[in-house]
Design an enzyme around this catalytic site. Structure first.
Site, mmCIF file in Angstrom:
data_model
loop_
_atom_site.group_PDB
_atom_site.id
_atom_site.type_symbol
_atom_site.label_atom_id
_atom_site.label_comp_id
_atom_site.label_asym_id
_atom_site.label_seq_id
_atom_site.Cartn_x
_atom_site.Cartn_y
_atom_site.Cartn_z
ATOM 1 C CE1 TYR A 205 -0.241 4.313 -1.775
ATOM 2 C CE2 TYR A 205 0.578 5.279 0.338
ATOM 3 C CZ TYR A 205 0.446 4.074 -0.403
ATOM 4 O OH TYR A 205 0.475 2.634 0.193
ATOM 5 C CG HIS B 205 -0.457 1.064 -7.102
ATOM 6 N ND1 HIS B 205 -0.833 0.057 -6.351
ATOM 7 C CD2 HIS B 205 -1.256 0.690 -8.255
ATOM 8 C CE1 HIS B 205 -1.574 -0.866 -6.899
ATOM 9 N NE2 HIS B 205 -1.840 -0.644 -8.052
ATOM 10 C CE LYS C 134 5.478 0.448 -3.694
ATOM 11 N NZ LYS C 134 4.056 0.506 -4.719
#
Length: 306
Positions: A236, A244, A275
């Site tokens: 993070y 997020h 991601k």
């Protein structure tokens, strides 16, 4: 024994916890250690979305804290001893003390409430003495001059009135008192803890994961377990409460082969959860961690070494 400002990590049955709320806050705010809250949330016990203390630490987090001198690993010896009569008496005295403090707090709050409404209470008393209505609707209506003058002439001792109002407050019973749920043992002393040896990392895979974790931590990232997305770590840019995760990190040995199907599978998964997939490798000879990121783009895999 460790210095007072060093945080105590509590070892219990092969796990390591943080029970003290101040220590939890310090670790998260000052040292970017997130861990995992695993305790029941006292205000909402019948759910599993929001959890509370204790905080369960990752092995990598423990090793880092010990290596940096931020914390020490201890075991609470007093918790292994069967409670005796003296401890039971101490606990009962402590509960009685908390009960009396709650009763005093209730009276103080009531006193502040009455004081803030004293003008309205005094006016209501005066109106009753003159036989006037005291409901909200009539209180808002203006009085004629004669009645207002009579009202103004009445003198009321506010100190006695405060005593009268406080006397109406019922005594707090123990059945109505709040029960304090301790998140730390309230009677621990210097003799109640002993230092515990920590052995991690031991294997080459553990060494790899720790070196990657430490490198990411020193780059000022927040790191949590990546198990829920099939990785080793989630990374993070800031506190996970506000951000997020950006990366799913997989720790790979430098001689480990990665099949194209594994790359495609992991890359598609990371793309689905928005991601970036990262493979991290530790090189012992240079004591350095290198990263390679992969992203899914327009039906193909794009690799970007960093």
């Amino acid at each position: 024994m460790s210095m007072p400002d060093v945080i105590h990590l509590i070892s219990s049955k092969n796990n390591v916890f943080i029970w003290n709320a101040d220590d939890w806050l310090k670790l998260r705010r000052d040292h970017r250690i997130v861990g995992e809250l695993v305790g029941s949330f006292s205000k909402s016990t019948r759910q599993e979305v929001f959890l509370g203390l204790p905080l369960l630490l990752l092995p990598e987090e423990i090793t880092l804290l010990l290596e940096k001198g931020i914390a020490c690993l201890v075991e609470c010896t007093s918790l292994n001893i069967r409670p005796d009569e003296s401890l039971s008496q101490k606990f009962q005295e402590y509960r009685n003390k908390l009960f009396l403090e709650q009763a005093d707090c209730l009276k103080d709050n009531r006193k502040r409430q009455i004081t803030s409404m004293m003008d309205r209470i005094v006016e209501g008393k005066k109106r009753k003495m003159l036989g006037l209505h005291t409901n909200k609707k009539n209180m808002k209506k203006p009085l004629d001059r004669k009645t207002q003058e009579a009202l103004d002439k009445i003198e009321i001792d506010t100190k006695n009135l405060l005593k009268e109002e406080l006397a109406k407050l019922p005594e707090l019973s123990k059945n109505e008192a709040l029960v304090q749920i301790h998140t730390a043992y309230p009677w621990s002393g210097e003799n109640d803890v002993k230092a515990v040896e920590w052995k991690y990392p031991v294997t080459s895979d553990q060494q790899l994961k720790y070196k990657v974790y430490k490198d990411l931590w020193e780059k000022q990232y927040y790191i949590t377990s990546g198990e829920k997305f099939g990785g080793d770590f989630l990374v993070y840019p800031g506190d996970p409460i506000m951000f997020h995760s950006q990366y799913i990190v997989h720790c790979k040995r430098k001689d480990e082969e990665i099949s194209i199907m594994e790359i495609i599978t992991q890359c598609r998964l990371s793309c689905h959860v928005r991601k970036t997939l990262v493979f991290a490798t530790y090189y012992e000879e240079k004591d350095v961690v290198k990263y390679q990121s992969s992203q899914w783009t327009e039906g193909s895999v794009l690799k970007d070494s960093t």
